[in-house]
Design a protein around this motif. Structure first.
Motif, PDB file in Angstrom:
ATOM      1  N   PRO A 142     -16.545  11.709  27.218  1.00 23.90           N
ATOM      2  CA  PRO A 142     -17.566  10.730  27.546  1.00 23.90           C
ATOM      3  C   PRO A 142     -18.780  10.781  26.625  1.00 23.90           C
ATOM      4  CG  PRO A 142     -16.982  12.057  29.477  1.00 23.90           C
ATOM      5  CD  PRO A 142     -16.261  12.624  28.304  1.00 23.90           C
ATOM      6  N   ALA A 172     -18.471   8.461  23.644  1.00 24.66           N
ATOM      7  CA  ALA A 172     -18.231   7.042  23.870  1.00 24.66           C
ATOM      8  C   ALA A 172     -19.274   6.167  23.176  1.00 24.66           C
ATOM      9  CB  ALA A 172     -18.219   6.744  25.366  1.00 24.66           C
ATOM     10  N   HIS A 189     -17.165  -2.976  20.327  1.00 21.76           N
ATOM     11  CA  HIS A 189     -17.493  -1.920  21.279  1.00 21.76           C
ATOM     12  C   HIS A 189     -18.581  -2.455  22.201  1.00 21.76           C
ATOM     13  CE1 HIS A 189     -17.996   2.213  22.715  1.00 21.76           C
ATOM     14  NE2 HIS A 189     -19.288   1.945  22.753  1.00 21.76           N
ATOM     15  N   GLY A 221     -20.953  -1.412  25.972  1.00 20.17           N
ATOM     16  CA  GLY A 221     -21.283  -0.366  26.916  1.00 20.17           C
ATOM     17  C   GLY A 221     -22.577  -0.664  27.651  1.00 20.17           C
TER      18      GLY A 221
END
Length: 175
Positions: free
Chosen positions: A4, A7, A23, A25
């Protein structure tokens, strides 16, 4: 890197751009240490999306979209104000030590140096800091009424108001 913690790290950002990678997030506002001085509160999360690609001159670039809400202080009443953040920007990438073109055109994207890895949280924080306005304020008439009255009431009691009475002929300060 794996797990994690990795990430938010792009391994080989130049390869990511060449492959047109994507990507996305979320990032807690409280996890942005350099932004904290600008905030009136650090609750909430921001969403970000990063797309790699090549610009028309075949230079590697990243397109960033950052959305969410920040709690900033109003420049008039200094009370918290929710600021809707909606940034869209792009940055060109260069290897460390590369000679970057000297371009004064404000439409040209900024350049960043990238190595083997690129920390996206740091990049997102950089772009937020660059994109924030110098001052924000509530819409006209929406600052707390007590503050506006206070400003009006204190205007006569301010040192400058007293100085103004001294400058007027025949006026004396009766305090």
């Amino acid at each position: 890197m794996s797990g994690p913690a990795a990430a938010h790290v792009l391994d080989d950002p130049l390869g990511f751009a060449r492959a047109a990678g994507q990507h996305h997030g979320q990032l807690a506002v409280s996890a942005l240490p350099r932004l904290q001085d600008q905030l009136a509160g650090n609750a909430g999360e921001l969403k970000y999306r990063v797309r790699g690609g090549m610009d028309p001159l075949s230079r590697p670039q990243l397109e960033l979209e950052i959305t969410g809400a920040l709690h900033l202080a109003c420049a008039v009443c200094v009370k918290p104000l929710e600021y809707a953040l909606a940034l869209r920007t792009r940055v060109l990438m260069a290897l460390p030590g590369a000679v970057l073109p000297d371009d004064d055109d404000p439409e040209t994207p900024e350049w960043i140096e990238v190595g083997q890895e690129l920390n996206l949280h740091e990049l997102v924080e950089d772009e937020i800091l660059l994109g924030l306005p110098l001052s924000v304020r509530h819409p006209q008439g929406q600052c707390s009424s007590g503050t506006q009255e206070t400003f009006g009431a204190k205007k006569a009691d301010s040192p400058f108001a007293r100085l103004a009475t001294l400058l007027e002929p025949g006026q004396t300060d009766k305090r």
